[in-house]
Design a protein around this motif. Structure first.
Motif, PDB file in Angstrom:
ATOM      1  N   GLN A  53       0.736  -1.190  -0.089  1.00 57.82           N
ATOM      2  CA  GLN A  53       0.151  -0.099  -0.032  1.00 57.82           C
ATOM      3  C   GLN A  53       0.876   1.383   0.099  1.00 57.82           C
ATOM      4  O   GLN A  53       0.655   2.247  -0.707  1.00 57.82           O
ATOM      5  N   SER A  56     -12.484   1.891  -3.377  1.00 53.42           N
ATOM      6  CA  SER A  56     -13.549   2.766  -3.469  1.00 53.42           C
ATOM      7  C   SER A  56     -14.706   1.629  -2.923  1.00 53.42           C
ATOM      8  O   SER A  56     -14.719   0.534  -2.631  1.00 53.42           O
ATOM      9  N   GLU A 102      -9.101  -6.352   4.346  1.00 59.21           N
ATOM     10  CA  GLU A 102      -9.832  -5.245   4.044  1.00 59.21           C
ATOM     11  C   GLU A 102     -10.093  -4.128   4.990  1.00 59.21           C
ATOM     12  O   GLU A 102     -10.222  -3.106   4.569  1.00 59.21           O
ATOM     13  N   ARG A 103      -9.041  -4.367   6.308  1.00 59.59           N
ATOM     14  CA  ARG A 103      -9.191  -3.156   6.925  1.00 59.59           C
ATOM     15  C   ARG A 103      -8.013  -2.263   6.296  1.00 59.59           C
ATOM     16  O   ARG A 103      -7.915  -1.025   6.346  1.00 59.59           O
ATOM     17  N   TYR A 115     -14.617  -6.742   7.026  1.00 58.31           N
ATOM     18  CA  TYR A 115     -15.034  -5.407   7.515  1.00 58.31           C
ATOM     19  C   TYR A 115     -16.190  -5.725   8.473  1.00 58.31           C
ATOM     20  O   TYR A 115     -16.179  -5.183   9.734  1.00 58.31           O
ATOM     21  N   SER A 149      -6.767   3.490  -1.066  1.00 58.10           N
ATOM     22  CA  SER A 149      -7.852   2.777  -0.522  1.00 58.10           C
ATOM     23  C   SER A 149      -8.894   2.274  -1.762  1.00 58.10           C
ATOM     24  O   SER A 149      -8.977   3.007  -2.596  1.00 58.10           O
ATOM     25  N   ASP A 208      -4.694   3.063  -6.139  1.00 61.09           N
ATOM     26  CA  ASP A 208      -5.267   4.052  -4.927  1.00 61.09           C
ATOM     27  C   ASP A 208      -5.273   3.280  -3.451  1.00 61.09           C
ATOM     28  O   ASP A 208      -5.041   2.167  -3.381  1.00 61.09           O
ATOM     29  N   GLN A 214     -15.063  -2.747   2.218  1.00 58.25           N
ATOM     30  CA  GLN A 214     -16.161  -2.860   3.199  1.00 58.25           C
ATOM     31  C   GLN A 214     -16.947  -4.318   2.877  1.00 58.25           C
ATOM     32  O   GLN A 214     -17.858  -4.116   2.294  1.00 58.25           O
ATOM     33  N   PHE A 250      -7.088  -2.060   3.248  1.00 59.21           N
ATOM     34  CA  PHE A 250      -7.415  -1.131   2.069  1.00 59.21           C
ATOM     35  C   PHE A 250      -8.674  -0.545   2.009  1.00 59.21           C
ATOM     36  O   PHE A 250      -9.407  -0.518   1.044  1.00 59.21           O
ATOM     37  N   ASN A 251      -9.275  -0.735   3.330  1.00 54.36           N
ATOM     38  CA  ASN A 251     -10.685   0.048   3.479  1.00 54.36           C
ATOM     39  C   ASN A 251     -11.479  -0.657   2.358  1.00 54.36           C
ATOM     40  O   ASN A 251     -12.427   0.076   1.860  1.00 54.36           O
TER      41      ASN A 251
END
Length: 307
Positions: free
Chosen positions: A151, A166, A251-252, A261, A164, A162, A257, A254-255
């Motif tokens: 990351q 989308s 998942e945490r 998550y 994070s 990116d 959901q 790279f945000n």
């Protein structure tokens, strides 16, 4: 084959109830859901008692389980901590995690099996030693370290991706998270394929196929690879449920959901209905994946027949 599938489906019933009962009991000792609903401020006794009655927590555990399973068969998985039905959270979370799992499984199949075949056919060569060292490093490094490193390098320093993902989470944004999620399993698939290929190379059927004058590529793909993939398919099949349920860290980072998550949020807020609901669906996925693996055995090895 049909009778075997029916027998396996019937065997899944006690396994399903046993697994969900165990999960339900473990989650119920995890913490007080009412305390999680109240947040940092402790609820007054009257409010806590009303919440317990509304959630059915004032009943014995066995009765709570029977009530929960009865609701599950009607499509009611309960209510999450934010007042949203758990089944709605599943509708938004599972498609994301399924896409992430598909990317991870593709990495395992394409890269892992390819490297395993190459190193298995060239056992003892420098490429074999290099891949073994690389896979050992990947297995030794925790997933959160690999995820944060990629990351930082690809997302923040070089701007390739990116940092994070989308909310839509298309396949194009899940390539790097999928690689992170599959990294450890990919290394195991590589080593498992290598070992299986190296052992079966000395089998009689391989020597016979070579003595008949068959092309090397056909010997490898039609004879050697099919028989060597049986333990690999077993690992990948059981890994599907593990990837979907174990994606919390990825998942945490790279945000994303997805399922991980939502499980994290449910555990953090001590919401038993969210945790048990998601894990119940994961149990079903795990059982179906194991059934699919058993059916693939007959495709890979013609000697295997199911009555």
């Amino acid at each position: 084959m049909g009778r075997y599938v029916i027998r396996r489906l019937l065997q899944m019933i006690p396994v399903f109830f046993g697994a969900t009962l165990l999960i339900f009991l473990m989650v119920n000792v995890m913490g007080d859901p009412v305390a999680g609903l109240c947040g940092d401020r402790q609820c007054d006794p009257a409010t806590a008692a009303r919440l317990r009655a509304d959630l059915g927590l004032d009943k014995p555990v066995w009765q709570q389980y029977l009530t929960y399973m009865g609701n599950v068969f009607t499509g009611d998985f309960g209510t999450a901590f934010n007042g949203q039905p758990v089944i709605d959270l599943m509708g938004s979370a599972f498609p994301v995690t399924i896409r992430l799992t598909i990317v991870a499984i593709l990495f395992e199949i394409v890269i892992g099996i390819t490297l395993g075949v190459v190193t298995g056919l060239r056992r003892g060569h420098p490429v074999d030693t290099s891949v073994l060292i690389l896979t050992l490093v990947v297995i030794s490094v925790p997933t959160f370290v690999t995820g944060l490193l990629l990351q930082f390098l690809l997302g923040q320093k070089w701007g390739v991706i990116d940092p994070s993902v989308s909310s839509a989470a298309p396949f194009s944004e899940l390539i790097v998270p999928g690689l992170v999620l599959a990294s450890v399993s990919l290394a195991y698939v590589t080593r498992l394929t290598r070992t299986s290929i190296a052992e079966n190379r000395r089998a009689d059927y391989v020597r016979t196929a070579t003595a008949k004058g068959l092309p090397r590529r056909r010997v490898v793909t039609r004879h050697l690879l099919r028989n060597s993939l049986i333990p690999v398919v077993t690992f990948i099949g059981t890994d599907i449920g593990a990837l979907m349920g174990g994606a919390i860290v990825t998942e945490r980072i790279f945000n994303i959901q997805g399922v991980g998550y939502q499980l994290y949020q449910g555990i953090l807020r001590q919401n038993t209905q969210t945790v048990v609901g998601f894990v119940t669906v994961l149990v079903i996925i795990f059982l179906l994946a194991n059934l699919l693996v058993d059916l693939l055995y007959a495709v890979l090895d013609p000697r295997i027949r199911y009555a």
